[in-house]
Structure formats: structure tokens, C-alpha cells
Design a protein around this motif. Structure first.
Motif, PDB file in Angstrom:
ATOM      1  N   ALA A 156     -16.172  -6.951 -60.887  1.00  0.00           N
ATOM      2  CA  ALA A 156     -15.242  -6.771 -59.764  1.00  0.00           C
ATOM      3  C   ALA A 156     -14.753  -5.323 -59.691  1.00  0.00           C
ATOM      4  O   ALA A 156     -14.626  -4.755 -58.603  1.00  0.00           O
ATOM      5  CB  ALA A 156     -14.067  -7.724 -59.905  1.00  0.00           C
ATOM      6  N   VAL A 157     -14.492  -4.722 -60.843  1.00  0.00           N
ATOM      7  CA  VAL A 157     -14.049  -3.327 -60.877  1.00  0.00           C
ATOM      8  C   VAL A 157     -15.163  -2.410 -60.372  1.00  0.00           C
ATOM      9  O   VAL A 157     -14.926  -1.507 -59.566  1.00  0.00           O
ATOM     10  CB  VAL A 157     -13.608  -2.935 -62.305  1.00  0.00           C
ATOM     11  N   LEU A 158     -16.382  -2.650 -60.835  1.00  0.00           N
ATOM     12  CA  LEU A 158     -17.508  -1.834 -60.381  1.00  0.00           C
ATOM     13  C   LEU A 158     -17.758  -2.007 -58.884  1.00  0.00           C
ATOM     14  O   LEU A 158     -18.044  -1.034 -58.182  1.00  0.00           O
ATOM     15  CB  LEU A 158     -18.765  -2.183 -61.172  1.00  0.00           C
ATOM     16  N   LEU A 159     -17.636  -3.229 -58.400  1.00  0.00           N
ATOM     17  CA  LEU A 159     -17.796  -3.479 -56.974  1.00  0.00           C
ATOM     18  C   LEU A 159     -16.722  -2.737 -56.171  1.00  0.00           C
ATOM     19  O   LEU A 159     -17.005  -2.139 -55.140  1.00  0.00           O
ATOM     20  CB  LEU A 159     -17.745  -4.973 -56.685  1.00  0.00           C
ATOM     21  N   GLY A 160     -15.494  -2.753 -56.663  1.00  0.00           N
ATOM     22  CA  GLY A 160     -14.412  -2.024 -56.015  1.00  0.00           C
ATOM     23  C   GLY A 160     -14.674  -0.534 -55.975  1.00  0.00           C
ATOM     24  O   GLY A 160     -14.427   0.129 -54.958  1.00  0.00           O
ATOM     25  N   LEU A 161     -15.198   0.028 -57.064  1.00  0.00           N
ATOM     26  CA  LEU A 161     -15.528   1.450 -57.086  1.00  0.00           C
ATOM     27  C   LEU A 161     -16.638   1.793 -56.103  1.00  0.00           C
ATOM     28  O   LEU A 161     -16.594   2.829 -55.431  1.00  0.00           O
ATOM     29  CB  LEU A 161     -15.929   1.875 -58.498  1.00  0.00           C
ATOM     30  N   VAL A 162     -17.622   0.930 -56.005  1.00  0.00           N
ATOM     31  CA  VAL A 162     -18.714   1.159 -55.050  1.00  0.00           C
ATOM     32  C   VAL A 162     -18.197   1.116 -53.620  1.00  0.00           C
ATOM     33  O   VAL A 162     -18.567   1.944 -52.782  1.00  0.00           O
ATOM     34  CB  VAL A 162     -19.860   0.141 -55.278  1.00  0.00           C
ATOM     35  N   LEU A 198     -15.139   1.826 -52.632  1.00  0.00           N
ATOM     36  CA  LEU A 198     -14.375   3.059 -52.418  1.00  0.00           C
ATOM     37  C   LEU A 198     -15.303   4.252 -52.207  1.00  0.00           C
ATOM     38  O   LEU A 198     -15.042   5.110 -51.356  1.00  0.00           O
ATOM     39  CB  LEU A 198     -13.454   3.320 -53.603  1.00  0.00           C
ATOM     40  N   LEU A 199     -16.368   4.313 -52.955  1.00  0.00           N
ATOM     41  CA  LEU A 199     -17.328   5.403 -52.814  1.00  0.00           C
ATOM     42  C   LEU A 199     -17.979   5.391 -51.437  1.00  0.00           C
ATOM     43  O   LEU A 199     -18.059   6.424 -50.766  1.00  0.00           O
ATOM     44  CB  LEU A 199     -18.405   5.299 -53.903  1.00  0.00           C
ATOM     45  N   ILE A 200     -18.424   4.237 -51.011  1.00  0.00           N
ATOM     46  CA  ILE A 200     -19.057   4.122 -49.687  1.00  0.00           C
ATOM     47  C   ILE A 200     -18.046   4.427 -48.587  1.00  0.00           C
ATOM     48  O   ILE A 200     -18.357   5.134 -47.617  1.00  0.00           O
ATOM     49  CB  ILE A 200     -19.688   2.731 -49.508  1.00  0.00           C
ATOM     50  N   GLY A 201     -16.812   3.932 -48.732  1.00  0.00           N
ATOM     51  CA  GLY A 201     -15.776   4.217 -47.748  1.00  0.00           C
ATOM     52  C   GLY A 201     -15.449   5.696 -47.674  1.00  0.00           C
ATOM     53  O   GLY A 201     -15.259   6.253 -46.589  1.00  0.00           O
ATOM     54  N   GLY A 202     -15.390   6.356 -48.817  1.00  0.00           N
ATOM     55  CA  GLY A 202     -15.132   7.798 -48.839  1.00  0.00           C
ATOM     56  C   GLY A 202     -16.245   8.584 -48.168  1.00  0.00           C
ATOM     57  O   GLY A 202     -15.991   9.513 -47.393  1.00  0.00           O
ATOM     58  N   CYS A 203     -17.480   8.205 -48.438  1.00  0.00           N
ATOM     59  CA  CYS A 203     -18.615   8.884 -47.794  1.00  0.00           C
ATOM     60  C   CYS A 203     -18.612   8.648 -46.289  1.00  0.00           C
ATOM     61  O   CYS A 203     -18.904   9.564 -45.510  1.00  0.00           O
ATOM     62  CB  CYS A 203     -19.926   8.397 -48.402  1.00  0.00           C
ATOM     63  N   ALA A 204     -18.273   7.454 -45.875  1.00  0.00           N
ATOM     64  CA  ALA A 204     -18.200   7.160 -44.444  1.00  0.00           C
ATOM     65  C   ALA A 204     -17.105   7.989 -43.776  1.00  0.00           C
ATOM     66  O   ALA A 204     -17.291   8.494 -42.660  1.00  0.00           O
ATOM     67  CB  ALA A 204     -17.945   5.665 -44.228  1.00  0.00           C
ATOM     68  N   CYS A 205     -15.978   8.158 -44.453  1.00  0.00           N
ATOM     69  CA  CYS A 205     -14.899   8.976 -43.890  1.00  0.00           C
ATOM     70  C   CYS A 205     -15.293  10.446 -43.795  1.00  0.00           C
ATOM     71  O   CYS A 205     -14.922  11.131 -42.840  1.00  0.00           O
ATOM     72  CB  CYS A 205     -13.626   8.817 -44.708  1.00  0.00           C
ATOM     73  N   VAL A 206     -16.046  10.944 -44.778  1.00  0.00           N
ATOM     74  CA  VAL A 206     -16.529  12.326 -44.701  1.00  0.00           C
ATOM     75  C   VAL A 206     -17.436  12.479 -43.486  1.00  0.00           C
ATOM     76  O   VAL A 206     -17.304  13.426 -42.705  1.00  0.00           O
ATOM     77  CB  VAL A 206     -17.266  12.727 -46.003  1.00  0.00           C
ATOM     78  N   PHE A 207     -18.338  11.546 -43.303  1.00  0.00           N
ATOM     79  CA  PHE A 207     -19.250  11.572 -42.159  1.00  0.00           C
ATOM     80  C   PHE A 207     -18.479  11.508 -40.845  1.00  0.00           C
ATOM     81  O   PHE A 207     -18.741  12.272 -39.913  1.00  0.00           O
ATOM     82  CB  PHE A 207     -20.221  10.387 -42.278  1.00  0.00           C
ATOM     83  N   TRP A 208     -17.503  10.608 -40.771  1.00  0.00           N
ATOM     84  CA  TRP A 208     -16.725  10.416 -39.553  1.00  0.00           C
ATOM     85  C   TRP A 208     -15.832  11.623 -39.271  1.00  0.00           C
ATOM     86  O   TRP A 208     -15.686  12.059 -38.128  1.00  0.00           O
ATOM     87  CB  TRP A 208     -15.889   9.153 -39.702  1.00  0.00           C
ATOM     88  N   ALA A 209     -15.234  12.189 -40.301  1.00  0.00           N
ATOM     89  CA  ALA A 209     -14.348  13.342 -40.126  1.00  0.00           C
ATOM     90  C   ALA A 209     -15.119  14.557 -39.626  1.00  0.00           C
ATOM     91  O   ALA A 209     -14.584  15.348 -38.848  1.00  0.00           O
ATOM     92  CB  ALA A 209     -13.641  13.663 -41.438  1.00  0.00           C
ATOM     93  N   GLU A 210     -16.360  14.705 -40.051  1.00  0.00           N
ATOM     94  CA  GLU A 210     -17.189  15.817 -39.566  1.00  0.00           C
ATOM     95  C   GLU A 210     -17.425  15.719 -38.067  1.00  0.00           C
ATOM     96  O   GLU A 210     -17.676  16.713 -37.407  1.00  0.00           O
ATOM     97  CB  GLU A 210     -18.533  15.832 -40.293  1.00  0.00           C
ATOM     98  N   ARG A 211     -17.347  14.520 -37.546  1.00  0.00           N
ATOM     99  CA  ARG A 211     -17.583  14.305 -36.119  1.00  0.00           C
ATOM    100  C   ARG A 211     -16.285  14.126 -35.341  1.00  0.00           C
ATOM    101  O   ARG A 211     -16.279  13.604 -34.239  1.00  0.00           O
ATOM    102  CB  ARG A 211     -18.481  13.089 -35.931  1.00  0.00           C
ATOM    103  N   GLY A 212     -15.167  14.576 -35.931  1.00  0.00           N
ATOM    104  CA  GLY A 212     -13.896  14.560 -35.227  1.00  0.00           C
ATOM    105  C   GLY A 212     -13.165  13.243 -35.262  1.00  0.00           C
ATOM    106  O   GLY A 212     -12.531  12.862 -34.277  1.00  0.00           O
ATOM    107  N   GLY A 213     -13.209  12.558 -36.363  1.00  0.00           N
ATOM    108  CA  GLY A 213     -12.527  11.276 -36.500  1.00  0.00           C
ATOM    109  C   GLY A 213     -11.016  11.426 -36.509  1.00  0.00           C
ATOM    110  O   GLY A 213     -10.478  12.534 -36.378  1.00  0.00           O
ATOM    111  N   PRO A 214     -10.316  10.325 -36.672  1.00  0.00           N
ATOM    112  CA  PRO A 214      -8.853  10.373 -36.686  1.00  0.00           C
ATOM    113  C   PRO A 214      -8.319  11.121 -37.911  1.00  0.00           C
ATOM    114  O   PRO A 214      -9.047  11.373 -38.874  1.00  0.00           O
ATOM    115  CB  PRO A 214      -8.445   8.903 -36.727  1.00  0.00           C
ATOM    116  N   ARG A 215      -7.041  11.426 -37.872  1.00  0.00           N
ATOM    117  CA  ARG A 215      -6.416  12.213 -38.930  1.00  0.00           C
ATOM    118  C   ARG A 215      -6.541  11.528 -40.297  1.00  0.00           C
ATOM    119  O   ARG A 215      -6.825  12.188 -41.298  1.00  0.00           O
ATOM    120  CB  ARG A 215      -4.955  12.464 -38.589  1.00  0.00           C
TER     121      ARG A 215
END
Length: 64
Positions: free
Chosen positions: A4-10, A12-29
């Protein structure tokens, strides 16, 4: 429990990468904030890995 801990880390990692991708394209604050935190954590991990490797290389060179 460990799975469960490893799944949670994965997630978070995927969510962080998605936010980096989205922020590069002018996502929300909030996405830009998460992207900044993700990139900062990445740089911190990279620099600590380089320091650890440098320490191992310098100690192994002294044995020669």
C-alpha cells in the motif's frame, strides 16, 4: 502494508509528473505549485545521489 505504501508512492510520482506536464502547458496555479515541488524534490534526490557516488568513488580511489 508495504504494498500500500509503495502504491501510494507510485500514485504521488505519477501525479507529480502529470502536474509538471500540465503546468508547462499553462495549468492552474495549484498544478504549477505541485510541479515546482516535484521538480525541487527531483533535484534534491539527484544532488544527494551525486554526492553519495562521489563519496564512494573517492574512498575507492584511496585503496588503490
Amino acid at each position: 502494508m508495504i504494498g500500500a505504501v509503495l502504491l501510494g508512492l507510485v500514485v504521488l510520482l505519477i501525479g507529480g509528473c502529470a502536474c509538471v506536464f500540465w503546468a508547462e502547458r499553462g495549468g492552474p496555479r495549484w498544478a504549477r505549485v505541485v510541479a515546482t515541488v516535484t521538480l525541487s524534490a527531483s533535484e534534491l534526490l539527484r544532488s544527494s545521489d551525486k554526492k553519495r557516488r562521489w563519496g564512494q568513488n573517492s574512498s575507492s580511489q584511496g585503496d588503490d
